[in-house]
Enzyme design. Structure first.
Site, PDB file in Angstrom:
ATOM      1  N   CYS A 381      -1.896  -0.084  -0.131  1.00  0.00           N
ATOM      2  CA  CYS A 381      -2.787  -0.439  -1.234  1.00  0.00           C
ATOM      3  C   CYS A 381      -1.999  -1.138  -2.351  1.00  0.00           C
ATOM      4  O   CYS A 381      -1.607  -2.281  -2.205  1.00  0.00           O
ATOM      5  CB  CYS A 381      -3.533   0.799  -1.725  1.00  0.00           C
ATOM      6  SG  CYS A 381      -4.982   0.402  -2.740  1.00  0.00           S
ATOM      7  N   HIS A 507      -5.889   2.277   3.335  1.00  0.00           N
ATOM      8  CA  HIS A 507      -5.150   3.548   3.298  1.00  0.00           C
ATOM      9  C   HIS A 507      -5.052   4.125   4.713  1.00  0.00           C
ATOM     10  O   HIS A 507      -5.871   4.964   5.105  1.00  0.00           O
ATOM     11  CB  HIS A 507      -5.839   4.538   2.362  1.00  0.00           C
ATOM     12  CG  HIS A 507      -5.661   4.215   0.916  1.00  0.00           C
ATOM     13  ND1 HIS A 507      -4.653   4.755   0.144  1.00  0.00           N
ATOM     14  CD2 HIS A 507      -6.349   3.378   0.099  1.00  0.00           C
ATOM     15  CE1 HIS A 507      -4.737   4.274  -1.091  1.00  0.00           C
ATOM     16  NE2 HIS A 507      -5.759   3.435  -1.142  1.00  0.00           N
ATOM     17  N   GLU A 509      -3.141   6.298   5.934  1.00  0.00           N
ATOM     18  CA  GLU A 509      -2.816   7.727   5.990  1.00  0.00           C
ATOM     19  C   GLU A 509      -4.040   8.609   6.168  1.00  0.00           C
ATOM     20  O   GLU A 509      -3.941   9.752   6.642  1.00  0.00           O
ATOM     21  CB  GLU A 509      -2.047   8.147   4.732  1.00  0.00           C
ATOM     22  CG  GLU A 509      -2.861   8.213   3.436  1.00  0.00           C
ATOM     23  CD  GLU A 509      -2.969   6.907   2.688  1.00  0.00           C
ATOM     24  OE1 GLU A 509      -3.312   6.936   1.492  1.00  0.00           O
ATOM     25  OE2 GLU A 509      -2.725   5.845   3.294  1.00  0.00           O
TER      26      GLU A 509
END
Length: 535
Positions: A381, A507, A509
């Site tokens: 990001c 993102h 993750e």
């Protein structure tokens, strides 16, 4: 009929209610049940999207773009399901909905009150979660601590649900603390007794008590708690501090917690097969190698702000029998003079997401170090945006290049507002949120990681790469390896002459699982291990 399990907490906060709820969800799923799970937060914010990570930790984004509590990350990682906007409910959301209905005249001129209007709205959110997912079991965690004023409407609502649908369809699990007093050399059950007394005064009798403790709980102590709290001795479950979070489901299963739940709810399902989960835990406990990753961020004092990033790194490490050690580096402290000292002993560098200008220059210095010294790099990001800015400044020579978020007067706005964000005034819920497609270019690190032409990832941003700089940056070796399908939005960038330098606007993750690491994290950790071995 759908069954409902409510998880409450007493004595103190941060007892691990979320991990307990997620672990139970895993056990029930492995019994063949369709499980969904949700979190009720008693704060008056509509969602945590505009809250400081210091206040709330990470903001976890779902596929459908809801900004939610970090516990939903635990839920998804443990149960391996994708949650939705119905999985996180706040007092703010409840009151906002009720007030909108009142303005529309849906209450026919009646006096709007906490009971029944607020409690009915809460109950509807519980039932809707089950309906939307066709769940056999809905697990609902009630945030906060029993005794808090803010939690009272939620506790009243879940009390009413048992009356509405019958005792065989509802179960209450209460998580408490048994403190160990070192000076006295003994553990104390009194706080748990008082917490259960408080819960019972609200009309809720817990069916299971999960006691968080540093030391083993003796049978005599369990008998005492069962007597004073009016539950079966077998329903006093010990939650010891674990060496890994992923061991908690196995601990609960050893104490037959899932069987107690199924017996109470009259669910006739076979025992949970936890063979694969047990193998995962054994792997986690016996990792033979190590690698060190520098996480350069602005909220490093509160590691919960990056909890999904850390978990994703660990998941990737499991694939390589490697324990990933995270070195926390405060971006505000990084300078050109000390960057070697701060990150020189690491095998890879990660710059996560964030907002605002604090720590930005330190992150850019760390990114420059990774680029020039061929250190594996993953940007997320804001990390992707700053990697673009660093390249523009130090390779293209665009002095003063920046993001218009950080410096509205920059002569070179490498990162700028999305066109559809130009006239947006509200901060909350107005970002580009949720799952969007990303088209990958072949023969790039990104494509090699995913091995698919189009992937879907979760986003949370308002600013985007400015396309007017694409031609010049491409000529200089900057690779735009992932874009929106129409090619308008830059999703992934990387460097041509670098072993592994990749940054994503989304993102990654958020979708990592302990048994299925996210592809970019997987390849980043692999590159970091290779870097370590080549030193």
């Amino acid at each position: 009929m759908t069954k409902y399990i409510f998880v409450t907490g007493g004595v103190v906060s941060s007892l691990g209610k979320g991990i307990t709820a997620a672990s139970l969800g895993r056990l029930l799923k492995n019994r063949g049940l369709n499980v969904t799970i949700q979190k009720f937060d008693p704060y008056i914010n509509v969602d945590p999207g505009t809250m400081s990570p210091y206040q709330h930790g990470e903001v976890f984004v779902t596929d459908d773009g809801a900004e939610t509590d970090l516990d939903l990350g635990h839920y998804e990682r443990f149960i391996d399901i994708n949650l939705n906007k119905y999985s996180n409910v706040t007092t703010g959301k409840i009151y906002s909905s009720v007030l909108q209905k009142e303005r529309r005249g849906e209450y026919l001129g009646g006096t709007v009150q906490v009971i029944p209007h607020i409690t009915n709205e809460i109950k509807e959110r519980v039932y809707r979660s089950g309906r939307e997912t066709n769940a056999d079991v809905v697990i609902t965690e009630i945030g906060g601590t029993v005794g808090d004023i803010e939690s009272l409407p939620f506790l009243e609502a879940i009390r009413q649900i048992k009356s509405d649908i019958g005792r065989d369809n509802v179960m209450y699990i209460h998580c408490t603390l048994i403190p160990y007093l070192k000076a006295a050399g003994e553990m104390k059950t009194k706080p748990t007794q008082h917490s259960v007394k408080e819960l019972r005064s609200l009309g809720i009798q817990p069916n299971i008590i999960v006691v968080r403790t540093e030391m083993p709980v003796s049978q005599d102590m369990k008998d005492k708690l069962a007597l004073f709290c009016d539950i079966d001795t077998k329903a006093v479950i010990e939650a010891r501090d674990a060496d890994t979070l992923y061991a908690v489901p196995l601990s609960l299963q050893e104490q037959n917690m899932d069987q107690i739940v199924c017996d109470h709810l009259k669910l006739d399902n076979p025992a949970a097969d936890m063979t694969e989960w047990t193998a995962l835990v054994e792997k986690v406990r016996n990792l033979s190698k190590k690698t060190k990753i520098a996480l350069v961020g602005k909220y490093v004092e509160l590691q919960d702000a990056y909890i999904s990033v850390v978990e994703a790194l660990r998941h990737a490490g499991y694939s390589f029998d490697t324990d990933v050690e995270v070195k926390w580096v405060n971006a505000e402290h990084v300078t050109a003079e000390n960057v070697q000292e701060l990150v020189g002993d690491t095998d890879g560098i990660l710059v996560p997401g964030g907002f605002g200008d604090r720590g930005v220059e330190g992150k850019i210095v760390a990114i420059q170090y990774a680029r020039e010294n061929k250190v594996p790099f993953l940007g997320i990001c804001l990390g992707m945006q700053l990697a673009s800015i660093e390249f523009a400044r130090n390779v293209l020579g665009l002095e003063g290049a920046n993001s218009s978020e950080i410096n509205p007067d920059t002569p070179y706005a490498i990162i700028d507002l999305l066109p559809e964000q130009k006239d947006v005034e509200d901060l909350g819920g107005t970002l580009r949120l949720g799952l969007y497609p990303c088209k990958l270019s072949e023969e790039t690190n990104a494509y090699n990681a995913y091995n698919e032409p189009v992937v879907y990832e979760r986003h949370r941003h308002r600013y985007e790469f400015n396309n007017q700089f694409r031609p010049d940056m491409e000529k200089a070796g900057f690779v735009f390896s992932g874009t929106s399908p129409d090619g308008r939005l830059v999703e992934i960038i990387e460097l041509k002459d670098h072993p592994w330098f990749v940054a994503a606007q989304f993102h990654p993750e958020l979708v990592s699982r302990p048994n299925r690491p996210q592809p970019l994290f997987h390849d980043f950790v692999r590159a970091s291990i290779t870097n370590k071995e080549s030193k």
